[in-house]
Design an enzyme around this catalytic site. Structure first.
Site, PDB file in Angstrom:
ATOM      1  N   SER A 286      -3.749  11.142 -50.944  1.00 33.09           N
ATOM      2  CA  SER A 286      -3.972   9.702 -51.020  1.00 33.09           C
ATOM      3  C   SER A 286      -3.955   9.032 -49.642  1.00 33.09           C
ATOM      4  CB  SER A 286      -2.927   9.091 -51.967  1.00 33.09           C
ATOM      5  OG  SER A 286      -3.190   7.744 -52.245  1.00 33.09           O
ATOM      6  N   ASP A 297     -12.930  12.315 -38.998  1.00 31.59           N
ATOM      7  CA  ASP A 297     -14.340  11.896 -39.034  1.00 31.59           C
ATOM      8  C   ASP A 297     -14.760  11.147 -37.782  1.00 31.59           C
ATOM      9  OD1 ASP A 297     -14.439  13.053 -41.486  1.00 31.59           O
ATOM     10  OD2 ASP A 297     -15.038  11.252 -42.592  1.00 31.59           O
ATOM     11  N   LYS A 311      -6.975  13.476 -53.440  1.00 25.74           N
ATOM     12  CA  LYS A 311      -6.875  12.269 -54.270  1.00 25.74           C
ATOM     13  C   LYS A 311      -7.690  11.162 -53.607  1.00 25.74           C
ATOM     14  CE  LYS A 311      -3.646   8.932 -56.344  1.00 25.74           C
ATOM     15  NZ  LYS A 311      -4.183   7.726 -55.707  1.00 25.74           N
TER      16      LYS A 311
END
Length: 532
Positions: A286, A297, A311
């Site tokens: 999460s 990224d 999640k």
């Protein structure tokens, strides 16, 4: 029957108004309301109406995704305390040893420390009610010690070396709950911060940790998110913001009703330069995955460990009038490269979903990178260096570290499961605290000079034998003793100081931390090769 019709008419009128606004299906809600009213008033036996409604809510949510849930008022309170950053009580860390509450450490500047309660004290009574020797549960002890800020509680205390029972009147207060478990310099120029969950105070704690480490010469950071199950999304966004340049995308969400929302870095972070390595494992989920995905990224740092939990769903808390809560999934979240890292699930089938980590172990994924396979359709690219990353089920680290399933023997696991190791450590520290503090005034001296005594290991072996726990051979015993020495040294450090010192000991034997240090100290030149 008139009362029933009246109740139904009132309910239907309210539902009709909501239906006209486009909020609900009027026929479906009338049907639900009628069923509850008829069961409650006409069923042959009496029913618990409150439980009836709760079961109906749970029944609806169970048919949705694995993370939509219902919590009772009591469950909501227990769930929120670690995230809200405080609770009201007397301010002690404690454990229960031989049916007695043993104070491990009073909270610094907390209400118990202010009146003179010390580590090693035994709290035997609360407001003249005995809590020692009466087989009271730990939860019941906590209930008696906690209370509203400003209320007073009288504690009966037994202290080693003092014959008479002591009495302390403690005024309860707000007790901080930390979400940052450890902050220290793990190597010259390299800081280490471990975040246990993402709560209301996480960002503030994290920034304080960065400031402290920078004052000690930190140039690079190891951010440990292992076993971090998540928490508040906003806290994750705030932490990720500290690393990224202005305009860098942190995360975005999309939902049928919730719409789309983007979260971008403000460019005012405290650690926008310097090397960063994030540690994750199969229990990182999460909010922890939001931070990890943002750093990976945006090519801000590397990720070390094992594939995270997966999640990628956003829950909205819906408070109900009685203090209960529905946590309803309202959106998916996506990492900056466009990955949805939510692992696959079948609506209404939670059993297989909850067994995912076990299945990973069974299929070899946790122990061998060669067992991990991603479809080409799940391939994405980082935004700046165009490195390959994958979506569809957690975040795959840039550098994979296999789980060492042989580190802890069956003998060791059985000793730990029966609390033999923990209880032996607590009794040892309780008896030797003053001597240990005198011998090792600082943690640095302890780290370099302390060795677990053979007598403590032998005590554990004998306690195990009493419960028929024995090694299968000398080799298993030898391996167990080596692992116990590390574990016990970390536990003693925790009880003499705090969790930072625990991890400072434990991390020196952690394969994931060792690999991270190789990456951050440029001892490992390859990048991302393990993930492709």
């Amino acid at each position: 029957m008139n009362r029933i019709l009246s109740l139904m008419l009132t309910a239907c009128c309210c539902l009709s108004v909501n239906a006209q606004r486009g909020y609900v299906n009027e026929e479906a809600l009338q049907k639900l309301q009628m069923a509850e009213v008829y069961i409650n008033h006409l069923y042959v036996d009496s029913v618990d109406e409150k439980k009836l409604v709760e079961d109906a809510i749970r029944g609806m949510l169970e048919k949705l995704d694995p993370h939509s849930s219902y919590s009772t008022p009591k469950e909501v309170k227990a769930m929120n305390e670690p995230l809200q950053g405080s609770f009201e009580g007397i301010g002690v860390q404690f454990n229960v040893v031989e049916d007695t509450l043993l104070v491990i450490q009073p909270v610094t500047n907390g209400p118990s420390e202010k009146v003179g309660i010390l580590a090693g004290d035994r709290i035997v009574s609360v407001n003249d009610t005995a809590i020692a020797g009466v087989k009271m549960t730990k939860e019941e002890m906590m209930r008696r010690l906690r209370g509203e800020k400003g209320t007073k509680v009288v504690l009966g205390v037994v202290r080693l070396g003092i014959d008479d029972r002591l009495s302390f009147t403690v005024t309860r207060d707000k007790i901080p709950v930390k979400s940052v478990d450890a902050t220290y310099m793990i190597r010259p120029g390299v800081g280490y911060i471990r975040i246990g969950n993402f709560g209301a105070t996480t960002h503030e704690e994290f920034v304080n940790g960065l400031n402290s480490l920078r004052a000690q010469g930190m140039k690079s950071l190891v951010l440990d998110l292992q076993e971090n199950g998540g928490g508040y999304m906003q806290a994750a966004v705030e932490v990720a913001n500290e690393f990224l340049q202005r305009g860098d995308l942190i995360v975005y969400t999309e939902g049928r009703r919730a719409g789309s929302r983007r979260y971008e870095a403000q460019g005012n972070g405290k650690i926008m330069e310097g090397d960063v390595v994030v540690l994750i494992d199969e229990y990182s989920a999460s909010a922890a995955e939001i931070v990890t995905g943002a750093i990976q990224d945006n090519d801000r740092g590397f990720v070390v460990g094992r594939r995270s939990f997966g999640k990628g769903l956003v829950q909205r808390p819906i408070d109900l009038p009685d203090g209960s809560m529905i946590r309803l999934t309202v959106a998916h979240y996506y990492t900056p490269s466009g990955r949805c890292i939510q692992k696959p699930y079948v609506k209404g089938e939670k059993k297989d979903y909850s067994m995912d980590v076990y299945n990973r172990l069974k299929h070899g994924e946790l122990t061998s990178v060669d067992s991990i396979h991603f479809a080409d359709s799940l391939k994405y690219y980082t935004l700046k260096q165009k490195r390959v990353v994958y979506g569809g089920g957690g975040i795959m680290p840039d550098f994979f570290v296999p789980l060492d399933t042989t580190r802890y023997t069956k003998y060791h696991r059985e000793l730990a499961a029966k609390s033999i190791v923990l209880n032996a450590n607590l009794r040892y520290v309780d008896r030797q605290r003053k001597k240990l503090k005198a011998a090792y005034p600082t943690f640095e001296q302890y780290q370099k000079g302390y060795e677990v005594p053979a007598s403590l290991l032998e005590t554990i072996v004998k306690e195990g034998e009493k419960k028929n726990i024995k090694p299968k051979d000398d080799a298993e015993k030898e391996k167990t003793m080596a692992a116990l020495k590390v574990q016990l040294k970390a536990l003693v450090a925790r009880d003499l100081w705090d969790m930072t010192e625990y991890y400072a000991v434990f991390n020196e034997e952690s394969d994931i931390v060792k690999r991270a240090l190789k990456v951050i100290l440029k001892e490992e030149g390859q990048t991302n090769s393990d993930a492709e």
